[in-house]
Design a protein around this motif. Sequence first.
Motif, PDB file in Angstrom:
ATOM      1  N   ALA A  79      -0.677 -10.606   4.401  1.00 45.93           N
ATOM      2  CA  ALA A  79      -1.127  -9.561   3.594  1.00 45.93           C
ATOM      3  C   ALA A  79      -2.299  -9.041   4.060  1.00 45.93           C
ATOM      4  O   ALA A  79      -3.290  -9.784   4.510  1.00 45.93           O
ATOM      5  CB  ALA A  79      -1.626 -10.239   2.043  1.00 45.93           C
ATOM      6  N   PHE A  81      -5.877  -7.413   3.494  1.00 53.29           N
ATOM      7  CA  PHE A  81      -6.783  -6.946   2.340  1.00 53.29           C
ATOM      8  C   PHE A  81      -7.417  -5.934   2.546  1.00 53.29           C
ATOM      9  O   PHE A  81      -7.709  -5.342   3.753  1.00 53.29           O
ATOM     10  CB  PHE A  81      -7.524  -8.452   1.939  1.00 53.29           C
ATOM     11  CG  PHE A  81      -6.862  -9.432   1.250  1.00 53.29           C
ATOM     12  CD1 PHE A  81      -7.082  -9.698   0.018  1.00 53.29           C
ATOM     13  CD2 PHE A  81      -6.000 -10.166   2.092  1.00 53.29           C
ATOM     14  CE1 PHE A  81      -6.407 -10.685  -0.710  1.00 53.29           C
ATOM     15  CE2 PHE A  81      -5.290 -11.167   1.200  1.00 53.29           C
ATOM     16  CZ  PHE A  81      -5.390 -11.539  -0.007  1.00 53.29           C
ATOM     17  N   TRP A 109       8.752 -11.966  -0.271  1.00 53.16           N
ATOM     18  CA  TRP A 109       8.606 -10.709  -0.851  1.00 53.16           C
ATOM     19  C   TRP A 109       8.063 -10.884  -2.394  1.00 53.16           C
ATOM     20  O   TRP A 109       7.266 -10.158  -2.632  1.00 53.16           O
ATOM     21  CB  TRP A 109       9.746  -9.709  -0.981  1.00 53.16           C
ATOM     22  CG  TRP A 109      10.189  -9.178   0.198  1.00 53.16           C
ATOM     23  CD1 TRP A 109      11.181  -9.567   1.075  1.00 53.16           C
ATOM     24  CD2 TRP A 109       9.421  -8.023   1.015  1.00 53.16           C
ATOM     25  NE1 TRP A 109      11.232  -8.526   2.279  1.00 53.16           N
ATOM     26  CE2 TRP A 109      10.078  -7.771   2.248  1.00 53.16           C
ATOM     27  CE3 TRP A 109       8.383  -7.428   0.551  1.00 53.16           C
ATOM     28  CZ2 TRP A 109       9.546  -6.871   2.972  1.00 53.16           C
ATOM     29  CZ3 TRP A 109       8.059  -6.572   1.438  1.00 53.16           C
ATOM     30  CH2 TRP A 109       8.456  -6.127   2.710  1.00 53.16           C
ATOM     31  N   LEU A 112       4.430 -11.921  -2.146  1.00 54.56           N
ATOM     32  CA  LEU A 112       3.678 -10.915  -1.676  1.00 54.56           C
ATOM     33  C   LEU A 112       3.453  -9.745  -3.139  1.00 54.56           C
ATOM     34  O   LEU A 112       2.225  -9.048  -3.068  1.00 54.56           O
ATOM     35  CB  LEU A 112       4.080 -10.183  -0.675  1.00 54.56           C
ATOM     36  CG  LEU A 112       3.946 -10.931   0.748  1.00 54.56           C
ATOM     37  CD1 LEU A 112       4.807 -10.130   1.752  1.00 54.56           C
ATOM     38  CD2 LEU A 112       2.277 -11.045   1.000  1.00 54.56           C
ATOM     39  N   ASN A 113       4.329  -9.816  -3.602  1.00 52.65           N
ATOM     40  CA  ASN A 113       4.642  -8.717  -4.868  1.00 52.65           C
ATOM     41  C   ASN A 113       3.399  -9.083  -5.774  1.00 52.65           C
ATOM     42  O   ASN A 113       2.626  -8.345  -6.518  1.00 52.65           O
ATOM     43  CB  ASN A 113       5.798  -8.474  -5.604  1.00 52.65           C
ATOM     44  CG  ASN A 113       5.731  -7.244  -6.287  1.00 52.65           C
ATOM     45  OD1 ASN A 113       5.282  -6.421  -6.366  1.00 52.65           O
ATOM     46  ND2 ASN A 113       6.334  -7.818  -7.736  1.00 52.65           N
ATOM     47  N   GLN A 115       0.682 -10.315  -5.006  1.00 52.46           N
ATOM     48  CA  GLN A 115      -0.864 -10.134  -4.527  1.00 52.46           C
ATOM     49  C   GLN A 115      -0.957  -8.362  -4.690  1.00 52.46           C
ATOM     50  O   GLN A 115      -2.000  -8.153  -4.956  1.00 52.46           O
ATOM     51  CB  GLN A 115      -0.770 -10.477  -3.311  1.00 52.46           C
ATOM     52  CG  GLN A 115      -0.725 -11.933  -2.857  1.00 52.46           C
ATOM     53  CD  GLN A 115      -2.138 -12.332  -3.510  1.00 52.46           C
ATOM     54  OE1 GLN A 115      -3.290 -11.991  -3.412  1.00 52.46           O
ATOM     55  NE2 GLN A 115      -1.981 -13.420  -4.209  1.00 52.46           N
ATOM     56  N   VAL A 116       0.235  -7.741  -4.468  1.00 46.47           N
ATOM     57  CA  VAL A 116       0.079  -6.159  -4.687  1.00 46.47           C
ATOM     58  C   VAL A 116      -0.407  -6.008  -6.077  1.00 46.47           C
ATOM     59  O   VAL A 116      -1.175  -5.025  -6.062  1.00 46.47           O
ATOM     60  CB  VAL A 116       1.236  -5.704  -4.363  1.00 46.47           C
ATOM     61  CG1 VAL A 116       1.624  -4.145  -4.947  1.00 46.47           C
ATOM     62  CG2 VAL A 116       1.838  -5.920  -2.979  1.00 46.47           C
ATOM     63  N   ILE A 121      -4.838  -5.834  -2.105  1.00 43.76           N
ATOM     64  CA  ILE A 121      -4.366  -5.708  -0.739  1.00 43.76           C
ATOM     65  C   ILE A 121      -3.972  -4.279  -0.335  1.00 43.76           C
ATOM     66  O   ILE A 121      -3.314  -3.761  -1.398  1.00 43.76           O
ATOM     67  CB  ILE A 121      -3.180  -6.894  -0.312  1.00 43.76           C
ATOM     68  CG1 ILE A 121      -2.058  -6.544  -1.382  1.00 43.76           C
ATOM     69  CG2 ILE A 121      -3.551  -8.091  -0.523  1.00 43.76           C
ATOM     70  CD1 ILE A 121      -0.961  -7.579  -0.979  1.00 43.76           C
ATOM     71  N   VAL A 124       1.399  -4.896   3.482  1.00 47.21           N
ATOM     72  CA  VAL A 124       2.163  -6.280   3.468  1.00 47.21           C
ATOM     73  C   VAL A 124       3.064  -6.409   4.895  1.00 47.21           C
ATOM     74  O   VAL A 124       3.455  -5.345   5.268  1.00 47.21           O
ATOM     75  CB  VAL A 124       2.787  -6.596   2.319  1.00 47.21           C
ATOM     76  CG1 VAL A 124       1.939  -6.865   1.131  1.00 47.21           C
ATOM     77  CG2 VAL A 124       3.926  -5.586   2.113  1.00 47.21           C
ATOM     78  N   GLN A 147      -0.142   0.509   1.166  1.00 51.68           N
ATOM     79  CA  GLN A 147      -0.283   0.848  -0.422  1.00 51.68           C
ATOM     80  C   GLN A 147      -0.080   2.578  -0.952  1.00 51.68           C
ATOM     81  O   GLN A 147       0.124   2.707  -1.997  1.00 51.68           O
ATOM     82  CB  GLN A 147      -1.711   0.635  -0.673  1.00 51.68           C
ATOM     83  CG  GLN A 147      -2.789   1.658   0.025  1.00 51.68           C
ATOM     84  CD  GLN A 147      -4.111   1.063  -0.239  1.00 51.68           C
ATOM     85  OE1 GLN A 147      -4.507   0.233  -1.071  1.00 51.68           O
ATOM     86  NE2 GLN A 147      -5.212   1.708   0.545  1.00 51.68           N
TER      87      GLN A 147
END
Length: 193
Positions: A79, A81, A109, A112-113, A115-116, A121, A124, A147
């Motif tokens: 990730a 940031f 995935w 990570l989602n 975190q999104v 972030i 990724v 993003q």
Amino acid sequence: MKLDQKSILKWLSLLGFLLMESLSGMVLAEGGESQATQDKPAFEEQEARTNLKYLLGNVLQKSKGLQDTYGDFSPYGAALFKNGTVKYVWYAKPGEVAKNSDKIIPLIWQTLNAQVNTRQIAGVAVVYKFKKASSNQMYLGVELEYQTGFAESFAAEILNGSDNKLEWGGVNTAKAEPKLFTLKESDELTDSL
């Protein structure tokens, strides 16, 4: 990890290239407006490419270090940031190899989602090894997203170089469909207000 002079020069060249790429989008146009305000989609794509190159360079270095140190590694995520730091998502700790990587990748995935969804972030990457059905050649695959919804797939041949250290061979990149950074109608409405 100890870097030799040749490796340091390679990374300095890459960093110089990335710096030039990021500065090229900031050139002023004749009217005094930046090119970014004149052509926002092109600027956003350039920003995405530049930041994903940075993330890709980071995971290529990490993957080489894992391979050289442990001889193998399991799929993992990274990730990027918004402050420029990169943190990793591991299913199996470095040095451990998990079975069934096809089942691990969706879990990465999913992590990570999460975190999104915190909006902390900017990008990724999901990193894994694979072989094409038609050959025995091992490849490194990296799926990258930014993003803005820009997504790209990267693949490089994994070669056994001098001193039994990993080297990257032929490289391919292709535009991809985003999985995590997709604009939802509510996001578009909020952003336009």
